[in-house]
Design an enzyme around this catalytic site. Structure first.
Site, PDB file in Angstrom:
ATOM      1  CE  LYS A 173      -4.139  -1.852   0.084  1.00 55.39           C
ATOM      2  NZ  LYS A 173      -5.143  -1.637  -0.962  1.00 55.39           N
ATOM      3  CB  SER A 403      -3.609 -10.369   2.647  1.00 56.67           C
ATOM      4  OG  SER A 403      -2.417  -9.612   2.701  1.00 56.67           O
TER       5      SER A 403
END
Length: 590
Positions: A173, A403
């Site tokens: 991110k 994840s």
């Protein structure tokens, strides 16, 4: 064997020599299979001999031998650049360039040390020379390395992991955190010291904090209550304002984190970044992440496995790679409970479920998504995702986030399903240090029903820490209250058993310590035995559940005895966990 020299390469004075004051070592040749795995596109020995003839090399030997008696020291210092330059010539003659594996960060230099080439193989490469000094962490975003993963059943395929956790903010991110702010500034939509508002699972918030707070913005982040405490603590330490909201509601509910962020931005006059609908999100990955992957893999890629939250990574990277090689398969890894994989299979949006993996999975289709890029989708249950990252840690030493476990599990399924060996790439999306209290905490995993445990059919099932297994924190009667309190805080307990040679003599609670500290005659150094004012509540393991619950209505914990020996403590939380696990097994409690 004859060496590479200015004469045999035909360089003369035109070759610009790189001053590298290192000698080329000649190690023992490694096992050919290992070399072939590391440098699969490097030419064979026969191909090198043919290439030498084509480009005018003299002699019948190989590369990498020392310059011999009487050779000048200056030329000895040039062997590195000559050897690598010669390798490039050989690669060009064979019609395929040398695969370089080195730091391509802007401004970095790419000298190599210890390159020895013999029988067509490059043995070792290590970057030397000047290192660029960066002025900001933001300059270090991107150009993350790729690791080939071993130790898993891949059915003959090869699996590569792009280490996005090595970005300065610890996740992929970071790429959009900088990109979204820069794009909004370029359009004149924001400027310091304005308020930026975003809904985030944590990693985008950390990325925004890296960029926004350094530039003088005020940052307000809305996070769901299932996010790890490590993420929230880091965001607060970085100076962001945090609002925690519900994770059990769907898009459209006023307390859903995206709806709440949009409303707060409107009420406080802030700029809602909205990564879920912001086209700059996939654009960053299409312009940066996708080309980076393509270059690092030299275009030799059959499939890429990606997760989807905002779908920015999947959409951006997928678009770029499909343009370069339409046959590349884009695989979606989706947690069970998310609606994305089901939508791809049926075209219908199912009701949102519950999942524990953070950062991927959705309850709606984000506006920026292009799911037509997906060739196949796998739904991965939480227990498989968490098991995958723990196995990754054991196999490689790499501590990755939850994840990553979902992506890895999907990649393993795809590899086993493939009819022919494939080159598969997936991502280590973020660092596992943000999940130590969850994914790598045995107690939390047990409470969530993610790890199996034997059922006895009696009150032992309500004990989460077994004394015989060394899992129970305790003190002796002679230990001070200071020691007892430290152990309570370390384990976040509200009581400790006091044991004398394995025999339970009492239960020390926070109330007992508080009363002792208020008594001038005792204090923190008084022994634990002086604060045991009553008999500890205790039950045999064969007692009824009703009896245990009756005691816990007034007691913080009850000692469980099995075969006349102390077994462990049962708390209210333990009983609730027992019922929850039994309900999940029976399809009852969520």
């Amino acid at each position: 064997m004859q060496c590479l020299s200015d004469q045999c390469l035909g360089l003369g004075a035109r070759h610009k020599r790189v001053p590298v004051d290192l000698e080329i070592e000649r190690p023992e040749p490694p096992v050919p299979r290992e070399i072939g795995q590391r440098f699969p596109a490097f030419p064979s020995h026969d191909e090198i001999l043919k290439a030498r003839q084509q480009i005018g090399f003299k002699g019948t030997g190989g590369f990498g031998e020392k310059t011999g008696e009487g050779a000048s020291e200056a030329f000895g210092q040039q062997k590195l650049s000559l050897a690598f330059w010669g390798c490039e010539l050989v690669g060009k003659a064979m019609g395929r360039p040398l695969q370089r594996r080195f730091d391509r960060r802007p401004g970095s230099q790419s000298a190599f040390a210890k390159i020895t080439v013999w029988q067509g193989f490059s043995h070792d490469a290590q970057r030397v020379g000047e290192m660029k000094v960066y002025q900001s962490l933001l300059e270090l975003i991107g150009q993350t390395p790729i690791l080939e993963v071993e130790g898993f059943d891949l059915g003959g395929s090869r699996l590569f992991l792009k280490l996005e956790l090595m970005n300065p903010g610890g996740s992929i991110k970071d790429r959009i955190g900088v990109g979204l702010i820069a794009a909004a500034e370029a359009r004149g939509e924001i400027r310091p010291p304005g308020l930026l508002v975003e809904a985030t699972a944590g990693n985008t918030g950390i990325a925004l904090a890296l960029a926004a707070l350094r530039k003088g913005y005020v940052l307000l982040l809305i996070v769901p209550d299932k996010m790890s405490g490590e993420k929230i603590a880091q965001l607060r330490a970085m100076g962001a304002e945090i609002r925690v909201t519900r994770s059990d509601v769907s898009r459209g509910h006023p307390e859903h984190y995206q709806d709440l962020a949009e409303r707060i931005a409107r009420e406080r006059g802030g700029y809602y970044i909205n990564q879920f609908a912001n086209p700059d999100n996939p654009r960053v990955h299409e312009q940066k992440t996708g080309p980076e992957i393509w270059e690092q893999m030299d275009g030799e890629l059959d499939a890429i496995v990606l997760g989807a939250g905002t779908t920015g990574t999947l959409t951006g990277v997928g678009r770029y790679l499909k343009r370069q090689k339409p046959k590349i398969e884009v695989i979606l890894a989706d947690p069970v409970g998310s609606v994305l994989a089901g939508y791809l299979k049926t075209g219908q949006l199912a009701e949102k479920g519950r999942w524990l993996v953070e950062g991927i999975g959705e309850d709606h289709i984000p506006p920026i998504s292009d799911l037509t890029l997906v060739d196949r989708a796998y739904t991965i249950p939480d227990h498989e995702s968490f098991a995958a990252i723990r196995q990754l840690l054991k196999n490689t030493g790499l501590l990755a986030g939850t994840s990553t476990g979902t992506l890895l599990a999907a990649a393993l399924r795809y590899a086993r399903d493939a009819s022919t060996p494939k080159r598969i790439l997936t991502l280590a999306c973020d660092t596992g240090t943000r999940y130590l209290s969850k994914a790598f905490n045995p107690d939390w995993l047990y409470e969530q029903g993610l790890t199996p445990r034997r059922n006895f059919g009696d009150l032992r099932d309500c004990v989460s820490h077994h004394y015989a297994h060394g899992e129970v924190a305790s003190v002796s009667p002679a230990d001070s209250l200071e020691i007892a309190y430290r152990r309570m805080r370390q384990g976040e307990y509200s009581q400790l058993p006091v044991l004398d040679g394995g025999r339970l003599v009492g239960l020390l609670t926070e109330v007992d310590i508080m009363m002792a500290l208020n008594d001038p005659a005792r204090g923190s150094q008084s022994p634990a035995r002086d604060s045991l004012n009553r008999v500890a509540p205790e039950l045999d393991s064969q007692a009824s559940m009703g009896t245990l619950i009756g005691l816990l209505a007034t007691e913080s914990a009850v000692a469980i005895r099995h075969e006349q020996a102390f077994y462990g403590l049962a708390t209210r939380t333990d009983v609730i966990t027992h019922f929850r696990r039994a309900g999940e097994t029976a399809g009852g409690l969520p």
